[in-house]
Enzyme design. Structure first.
Site, PDB file in Angstrom:
ATOM      1  N   HIS A 136     -18.404 -63.999 -48.446  1.00 36.36           N
ATOM      2  CA  HIS A 136     -18.076 -65.062 -49.400  1.00 36.36           C
ATOM      3  C   HIS A 136     -17.239 -64.514 -50.563  1.00 36.36           C
ATOM      4  CE1 HIS A 136     -18.903 -68.811 -51.700  1.00 36.36           C
ATOM      5  NE2 HIS A 136     -18.828 -67.987 -52.739  1.00 36.36           N
ATOM      6  N   GLU A 137     -17.646 -63.377 -51.105  1.00 31.09           N
ATOM      7  CA  GLU A 137     -16.917 -62.810 -52.249  1.00 31.09           C
ATOM      8  C   GLU A 137     -15.526 -62.324 -51.837  1.00 31.09           C
ATOM      9  OE1 GLU A 137     -17.756 -63.110 -55.413  1.00 31.09           O
ATOM     10  OE2 GLU A 137     -19.378 -64.286 -54.579  1.00 31.09           O
ATOM     11  N   HIS A 140     -13.175 -65.242 -51.683  1.00 27.08           N
ATOM     12  CA  HIS A 140     -12.601 -65.636 -52.976  1.00 27.08           C
ATOM     13  C   HIS A 140     -11.376 -64.777 -53.300  1.00 27.08           C
ATOM     14  CE1 HIS A 140     -15.262 -68.663 -54.575  1.00 27.08           C
ATOM     15  NE2 HIS A 140     -16.339 -67.903 -54.537  1.00 27.08           N
ATOM     16  N   GLU A 198     -15.408 -73.014 -53.900  1.00 22.10           N
ATOM     17  CA  GLU A 198     -16.678 -72.564 -53.317  1.00 22.10           C
ATOM     18  C   GLU A 198     -16.757 -72.927 -51.839  1.00 22.10           C
ATOM     19  OE1 GLU A 198     -19.116 -70.587 -54.259  1.00 22.10           O
ATOM     20  OE2 GLU A 198     -17.808 -70.208 -55.942  1.00 22.10           O
TER      21      GLU A 198
HETATM   22 ZN   LIG Z   1     -18.256 -68.312 -54.657  1.00 22.53          ZN
END
Ligand SMILES: [Zn+2]
Length: 272
Positions: A136-137, A140, A198
């Site tokens: 997830h990071e 981003h 997100e």
């Molecule tokens: Zn996030």
């Protein structure tokens, strides 16, 4: 000062036209500040962060952070290459460090500079849970969400820094950068990502963890554990990443197609 201001406007004007296509979403995103200027600052800030915190080495957890990080990075490279974006991450200098801290947090700077705090490990619980957070990071970072999180006025200041050629050591500039990239706990307010960012990071992150060989449905279980943590004092990570039933449902719904995508990369079983 006047000169600086017009210079930064000039730079902003120049970079606003620099549209690039996000290889994961196919969407056009603005490269507001070019990577050639963002990455050196990221690398410098990362070094500084590490020098100010206790980096853990040679423990089982530290080794797990490195090995999961390497697998996520390899998955990103493979996915991009397969989709016609070979070389997209040439300027990345992947690094994965576990830092001793009670904070429940993790982040990835542009250029692949990752920090996982020991405080998040009880919630990630196992390798696959950690892969969900790191995927997830990294997502981003790959989608340049940090850049888009900076406000226009902040960008203008950063543009001025870039225009000055030399990267400024002025704490004000570092604060802007750290706030935009979610690095700081000591530098004040962390900005949340937008809901669409997100969702994008959840989806891309899921693809990465699956290609890395981890069961994508574990990400839903991770966010359920996060949600349970939200009672009482919400951890740092949740102040920028609120858990929600929509998020958990999305992940569950995406899991089958994401597994199918990973199978195209030769993944036959998914570790949970
Ligand atoms: Zn996030």
């Amino acid at each position: 000062m006047k000169y600086l201001k017009s210079l930064s406007i000039l730079i902003l004007g120049a970079v606003v036209v620099a549209c690039s296509t996000n290889p994961f979403t196919g969407k056009q995103t603005l490269a507001l500040v070019p990577n050639s200027q963002i990455l050196p600052m990221a690398f410098q800030q990362y070094e500084e962060f590490l020098s100010e915190h206790k980096v853990i080495n040679n423990t089982a957890d530290a080794r797990m952070v490195k090995s999961v990080g390497q697998k996520i990075a390899a998955a990103a490279e493979r996915y991009l290459t397969a989709n016609g974006y070979a070389g997209y991450l040439t300027d990345y200098r992947w690094e994965y460090n576990l830092v001793a801290s009670k904070d429940v947090n993790a982040w990835c700077m542009p250029g692949g500079k990752i920090v996982v705090y020991t405080g998040i490990l009880p919630i990630t619980k196992n390798e696959a849970g950690l892969a969900a957070v790191m995927g997830h990071e990294v997502a981003h970072a790959l989608a340049n969400h940090g850049q888009q999180r900076m406000s226009a006025s902040q960008l203008q200041q950063l543009g001025a820094v870039a225009g000055n050629i030399a990267l400024s050591n002025d704490p004000e500039y570092q604060n802007i950068f750290n706030t935009a990239y979610g690095v700081g706990t000591s530098v004040g307010v962390m900005l949340p990502f937008s809901r669409s960012h997100e969702t994008e990071a959840d989806h891309i992150g899921l693809i990465l963890m699956a290609i890395a060989g981890y069961e994508p449905a574990v990400a839903a279980e991770l966010w359920q554990r996060m949600q349970a943590q939200e009672q009482g004092a919400p951890p740092e990570f949740l102040s920028t990443h609120p858990s929600s039933s929509t998020r958990i449902q999305n992940i569950q719904a995406w899991a089958p197609e994401v597994r199918a995508e990973a199978r195209k990369f030769g993944v036959t079983s998914f570790k949970r």
